[in-house]
Design a protein around this motif. Structure first.
Motif, PDB file in Angstrom:
ATOM      1  N   GLN A 154      14.387   6.806   3.954  1.00  0.00           N
ATOM      2  CA  GLN A 154      13.620   6.676   5.185  1.00  0.00           C
ATOM      3  C   GLN A 154      13.247   8.040   5.747  1.00  0.00           C
ATOM      4  O   GLN A 154      12.129   8.226   6.250  1.00  0.00           O
ATOM      5  CB  GLN A 154      14.425   5.863   6.210  1.00  0.00           C
ATOM      6  CG  GLN A 154      14.585   4.393   5.815  1.00  0.00           C
ATOM      7  CD  GLN A 154      15.523   3.624   6.720  1.00  0.00           C
ATOM      8  OE1 GLN A 154      16.298   4.202   7.475  1.00  0.00           O
ATOM      9  NE2 GLN A 154      15.475   2.306   6.644  1.00  0.00           N
ATOM     10  N   ASN A 159       8.815   3.742   2.690  1.00  0.00           N
ATOM     11  CA  ASN A 159       8.956   2.451   3.361  1.00  0.00           C
ATOM     12  C   ASN A 159       9.838   1.549   2.511  1.00  0.00           C
ATOM     13  O   ASN A 159       9.406   1.008   1.498  1.00  0.00           O
ATOM     14  CB  ASN A 159       7.576   1.812   3.560  1.00  0.00           C
ATOM     15  CG  ASN A 159       7.662   0.497   4.322  1.00  0.00           C
ATOM     16  OD1 ASN A 159       8.671   0.194   4.954  1.00  0.00           O
ATOM     17  ND2 ASN A 159       6.608  -0.291   4.243  1.00  0.00           N
ATOM     18  N   GLY A 190      10.420   0.143  -3.484  1.00  0.00           N
ATOM     19  CA  GLY A 190       9.432   0.913  -2.739  1.00  0.00           C
ATOM     20  C   GLY A 190       8.020   0.410  -2.954  1.00  0.00           C
ATOM     21  O   GLY A 190       7.160   0.565  -2.076  1.00  0.00           O
ATOM     22  N   PRO A 193       6.882  -3.217  -0.688  1.00  0.00           N
ATOM     23  CA  PRO A 193       6.381  -3.058   0.690  1.00  0.00           C
ATOM     24  C   PRO A 193       4.963  -2.489   0.760  1.00  0.00           C
ATOM     25  O   PRO A 193       4.255  -2.722   1.745  1.00  0.00           O
ATOM     26  CB  PRO A 193       7.392  -2.089   1.318  1.00  0.00           C
ATOM     27  CG  PRO A 193       8.655  -2.316   0.556  1.00  0.00           C
ATOM     28  CD  PRO A 193       8.199  -2.558  -0.854  1.00  0.00           C
ATOM     29  N   LEU A 194       4.534  -1.766  -0.280  1.00  0.00           N
ATOM     30  CA  LEU A 194       3.182  -1.217  -0.282  1.00  0.00           C
ATOM     31  C   LEU A 194       2.123  -2.289  -0.462  1.00  0.00           C
ATOM     32  O   LEU A 194       0.940  -2.049  -0.184  1.00  0.00           O
ATOM     33  CB  LEU A 194       3.045  -0.173  -1.406  1.00  0.00           C
ATOM     34  CG  LEU A 194       3.873   1.100  -1.272  1.00  0.00           C
ATOM     35  CD1 LEU A 194       3.657   2.005  -2.478  1.00  0.00           C
ATOM     36  CD2 LEU A 194       3.521   1.845   0.010  1.00  0.00           C
ATOM     37  N   SER A 233       7.945  10.092  -2.900  1.00  0.00           N
ATOM     38  CA  SER A 233       7.874  11.122  -1.874  1.00  0.00           C
ATOM     39  C   SER A 233       7.766  12.512  -2.504  1.00  0.00           C
ATOM     40  O   SER A 233       8.428  12.803  -3.504  1.00  0.00           O
ATOM     41  CB  SER A 233       9.127  11.061  -0.986  1.00  0.00           C
ATOM     42  OG  SER A 233       9.145  12.114  -0.058  1.00  0.00           O
TER      43      SER A 233
END
Length: 319
Positions: A154, A159, A190, A193-194, A233
């Motif tokens: 996070q 997300n 990950g 949620p996208l 990330s």
């Protein structure tokens, strides 16, 4: 929704011969109850995905599929890894179902919340996450590291649903959207949620593993966590860049300080501090190069576009 739901439950398996009998038994009992409640239809299926197991997992799945019309099996040509096996199963069934639930074979996730997931789907949710209430069944070390991982993700701007693994329901259109994600470095927690469709969560208490041993020892857990961070990330590279800039500023300040001390005649031999500085900067440089190399390695895998999994066999009652 007026009619019953066509549900597929996808269960990735790797060396799960010890649990398949009990898992299939409980799943079939649950399916019978859900059918009697007219929640799911007769075409609903339990699909076991054999991820290149070395034991009797596939022979058990093959037998179960021939004995029970509700069970189907997918055999991958080689061990592709949990995430690839899970995705392979979902992509195999997405055109045959209204929605699909993914769950591990070890019976740690509570299958009794699947009806609640289906009801949420009927209410209009495309993604329903299975979220753990607490982590009492984990060791102190695993509980601490898991919580730290979610918080770190996070902080890195990823997300991700806290205390959710890969136990979830996805509608057909959510699965179609997931199929549009072409990356080879999979981290489904990950990626899902996208998708962005309407989502909710159901909560459950996680059980002890019924039999067998965990397929995620410490080494694999750390690798999985690192893959998740670097796949979603670029913050680690930015942190390294910021740290490098800070070191440069400090080095300029120290250079000015050393020059002033030299002119004032206050310098002494500083072998120890020099060696410490060299080792420290050298270590930072190697760490930085390794981190950048990790990202380059991921690019290398993506560019080659090799298949994420290859299906060797598919068995169900239609054969």
């Amino acid at each position: 929704m007026d009619k019953s739901v066509n549900l597929y439950v996808v269960v990735p398996c790797y060396n799960e011969e010890a649990v398949l009998g009990e898992t299939s038994k409980r799943m079939l009992e649950l399916f019978d109850k859900m059918k009697s409640d007219r929640l799911i239809d007769d075409k609903s299926r339990i699909v076991f995905v054999d991820d290149g197991s070395k034991d009797k997992t596939w022979s058990i799945i093959d037998t179960l599929a021939k004995e029970h019309v509700e069970i189907a099996g997918v055999k991958l040509a080689r061990n592709a890894g949990h995430q690839n096996a899970l995705l392979g199963g979902l992509m195999t069934v997405k055109n045959d179902c209204d929605c699909a639930v993914s769950i591990d074979a070890d019976l740690q996730d509570d299958i009794n919340v699947i009806p609640e997931m289906v009801k949420n789907y009927i209410d209009g949710y495309d993604v329903v996450y299975g979220v753990r209430n607490k982590r009492d069944t984990d060791t102190v070390f695993k509980r601490t590291t898991a919580v730290g991982f979610y918080k770190l993700m996070q902080i890195m701007g990823v997300n991700i649903v806290f205390n959710h693994a890969d136990y979830r329901l996805m509608s057909r259109r959510a699965l179609d959207a997931l199929a549009d994600f072409p990356e080879r470095n999979l981290f489904l927690r990950g990626m899902v949620p996208l998708v962005g469709y309407r989502s909710t969560s159901v909560y459950y208490d996680r059980n002890e593993r019924f039999a067998g041993e965990s397929k995620y020892p410490l080494k694999k857990m750390l690798s999985f966590a690192f893959d998740g961070i670097t796949s979603f990330s670029i913050s680690p590279i930015r942190i390294i860049s910021t740290f490098g800039a800070a070191v440069c500023v400090i080095s300029v300040i120290m250079a000015v300080y050393a020059l002033v001390e030299k002119l004032l005649g206050n310098t002494d031999s500083g072998w120890a501090s020099l060696m410490m500085s060299i080792w420290f900067i050298g270590g930072v440089q190697l760490l930085s190069v390794g981190l950048i190399g990790e990202y380059i390695g991921k690019l290398y895998k993506e560019v080659k576009r090799r298949p994420r999994y290859i299906i060797e066999a598919y068995v169900n009652e239609r054969e």
